[in-house]
Enzyme design. Structure first.
Site, PDB file in Angstrom:
ATOM      1  N   CYS A 128       0.815  -1.219   0.000  1.00  0.00           N
ATOM      2  CA  CYS A 128       0.000   0.000   0.000  1.00  0.00           C
ATOM      3  C   CYS A 128       0.851   1.272   0.000  1.00  0.00           C
ATOM      4  O   CYS A 128       0.399   2.323  -0.432  1.00  0.00           O
ATOM      5  CB  CYS A 128      -0.971  -0.007   1.165  1.00  0.00           C
ATOM      6  N   TYR A 129       2.062   1.184   0.521  1.00  0.00           N
ATOM      7  CA  TYR A 129       2.969   2.338   0.552  1.00  0.00           C
ATOM      8  C   TYR A 129       4.322   1.949  -0.052  1.00  0.00           C
ATOM      9  O   TYR A 129       5.280   1.683   0.658  1.00  0.00           O
ATOM     10  CB  TYR A 129       3.154   2.838   1.998  1.00  0.00           C
TER      11      TYR A 129
END
Lengths: 491, 129
Positions: A128-129
């Site tokens: 996600c990051y």
């Protein structure tokens, strides 16, 4: 009797009576509490001092591709990133990793002054990051939020500091000259907010305050809150603050810190409130502590009033000692006046606390595993007299396989020390006679109850390898050597 | 007038201050002295009417002389008037005025720099000579 709502109506109608607490004391003296309570609606109080427990929560917005901060730095000052992806808390006292006199407080002041700062961060690189690092410039305008949240501000009173040792000390209480050379103190005494409402009738959770030029709020009691050494936790919007009401500072030999300006309006609800605001510096007491003793429980040199501290001179052991304030009375008075004007113009309304601050709370020491004291690690000392011949001392050193011989008088009192180095030197220089000639007379010592950290720091500071352990009458009880200490660390 | 005298490895060994006193008749007050084997720095105070002759003798002896006209400089933008500097000043040159502002009394300053290191907002600096 008045209510906060009634006072707010007066503020909006433009007929409120606001005075600074300095003026209020004169009014109470002149008119008495009853009349003063009737005539005055609001009293402004203030403080302006170095408040280490200060800092700012930021949300920087998301990068593309996004990053979850593992670590983040602003102008090379690390902020705490153990919260959500692009949130961080920058503390005032955190030091820069590249500039020795720059810290979190300076980043905060720079941002308020409209300057850009460099944001540097590293991330974990997750699904996600995915981003692993970023370097960019940001200003206060660019960030989503910059919320000042200070866990401990506006100390009601504070222990003053002096220094009995023969060494100049650089502390969070400023420069302390040797041999009781000066006294430093913090807090603004009779004009400070909490001294004027010691029962916390009007100052509580939710109270609207003046924080560094912005409207701020009291979140609750501050950390280490312990009336009459009460403290406040406060918050305010950094984007609305003005640089003139804050100042980044650096206490030489200690750390960066932030001067924070806080103004608190006190609604004069009744006679009791009016009476509380008439408190004088002569009624506010604190302790002068001896920073020459590097322990948690620093000895109390004496009790003192803020009246004496503010006068510029206090007496210690019959001597006049000059004082230095670490808080700005000039700035505190300016804030009281500025807040008064804001209220008069109808731009600042008062709020009622939704919860009271605790009146009783204690400050506990840290729970520690074990404090190892010198007594536990010291060895018996082999002592000699000052008339011992140098050759005799040399023989003892060899026979006993030691390096240090404390020299004592008939009462076992320490008068000097002879080391194997002194003996070697005596041999090299062909000195003869008694050890009196070659001993060091100014001996650095420790007490049996001193923690071993004290012994270690003395050895390091004076570059020596052993310390005689003495009692208060200077009688030698033993000796502690650097080998004794390193054995402890190695275990 | 305050004078900063700088001595090199030759002049530092000579009794120059005594010579100046005897020849000029000036009552010289030593405010600060840092004298080593190879060099030295002394700040002296000299009565105004004797400044010219004192300087002349000092210079003829090879001493580097500079007049200290300015006191420690305070940056008014950095100063918050806390007063941390007040009690560390050995000559009581730093005071509070009626407004509670911190002010430096120029003629009392001896350029020791004690206030410079004690100032938390780095508002004080010694003037360059």
């Amino acid at each position: 009797m008045k209510t906060v709502q009634e006072i707010n109506r007066k503020i909006l109608d433009g007929n409120v009576c606001v005075v600074t607490v300095k003026k209020m004391k004169e009014i109470v003296e002149e008119l008495g509490t009853e009349k003063a309570a009737r005539e005055v609606d609001v009293v402004t109080t203030a403080t302006f001092g170095a408040m280490c427990s200060s800092g700012v929560f930021f949300n920087f917005g998301h990068a593309d591709p996004p990053i979850k901060f593992r670590k983040v730095w602003l102008n090379d000052v690390e902020a705490y990133a153990g919260i959500a992806a692009v949130d961080a808390y920058l503390g005032a006292t955190k030091l820069s990793e590249s500039n020795e006199k720059y810290g979190g407080a300076h980043v905060i002041e720079d941002l308020v002054r409209g300057k850009e700062v460099e944001l540097r961060a590293i991330g974990y690189g997750t699904d996600c990051y995915p981003r692993k690092e970023i370097k960019t410039e940001i200003s206060l305008e660019d960030v989503n939020q910059a919320i000042m949240v200070n866990p401990r501000n506006a100390y009601q009173r504070y222990n003053a500091a002096t220094n009995s040792s023969d060494r100049l000390l650089k502390t969070y209480m400023g420069t302390l000259l040797p041999n009781f050379g000066n006294v430093t103190f913090a807090g603004t005494g009779e004009i400070s907010p909490l001294n004027n409402d010691p029962e916390f009738r009007t100052i509580g959770i939710g109270t609207r305050i003046f924080l560094c030029g912005a409207k701020g709020y009291i979140v609750g009691e501050g950390t280490q809150h312990s009336p009459p050494y009460a403290t406040l936790m406060v918050k305010g919007n950094l984007k609305e603050m003005k640089a003139e009401y804050m100042r980044a500072a650096f206490f030489s030999g200690y750390a960066p810190t932030l001067f924070v300006g806080i103004g608190v309006p006190i609604p004069v609800l009744d006679e009791d409130v009016a009476k509380a605001t008439s408190i004088r510096n002569s009624q506010i007491e604190t302790k002068i502590l001896d920073f020459g003793v590097a322990r948690r429980n620093r000895p109390v040199v004496r009790w003192v009033t803020y009246e004496e501290l503010v006068s510029g001179k206090v007496e210690i052991n019959g001597q006049e000692v000059r004082t230095s304030s670490l808080s700005s009375f000039y700035m505190a008075e300016k804030i009281m006046n500025d807040l008064k004007k804001l209220i008069e113009k109808g731009e600042f309304l008062l709020s009622e606390p939704i919860e009271k601050l605790p009146k009783v709370q204690e400050v506990k020491p840290m729970r520690q595993r074990e404090v190892v004291v010198v007594k536990k690690v010291m060895n018996p000392a082999i002592t000699i007299r000052s008339d011992t011949k140098i050759e005799e001392a040399a023989k003892i050193i060899i026979e006993k396989n030691i390096n240090h011989l404390p020299v004592v008088d008939d009462d076992q009192k320490l008068v000097g020390i002879v080391t194997s180095w002194d003996i070697a030197r005596a041999v090299a220089l062909e000195l003869e006679g008694s050890v009196n000639k070659i001993m060091t007379k100014n001996v650095i010592t420790v007490y049996p109850e001193d923690p071993i950290e004290i012994a270690a720091s003395k050895m390091e500071r004076y570059k020596i390898s052993a310390l005689p352990v003495i009692d208060t009458k200077k009688r030698v009880l033993g000796i502690v050597t650097s080998e004794d200490l390193s054995r402890l660390i190695a275990r | 007038m305050k004078l900063l005298l700088s001595f090199d490895s030759t002049t530092v060994k000579k009794p120059i201050i005594s010579k100046v006193t005897l020849e000029s008749g000036a009552l010289i007050n030593i405010l600060r002295a840092s004298v080593g084997a190879r060099k030295g720095e002394i700040i002296i105070e000299v009565p105004e009417e004797k400044v010219e002759i004192v300087e002349k003798i000092l210079k003829s002896e090879g001493v580097f002389v500079s007049e200290l006209k300015k006191a420690v400089e305070k940056n008014e933008e950095r100063c918050v008037h806390c007063g941390a500097c007040i009690s560390v000043c050995p000559t009581e040159a730093i005071k509070r005025d009626a407004e509670n502002k911190v002010v430096v009394e120029e003629k009392l300053c001896i350029h020791c720099g004690a206030c410079v290191t004690s100032c938390p907002t780095q508002a004080l600096n010694l003037p360059s000579i």
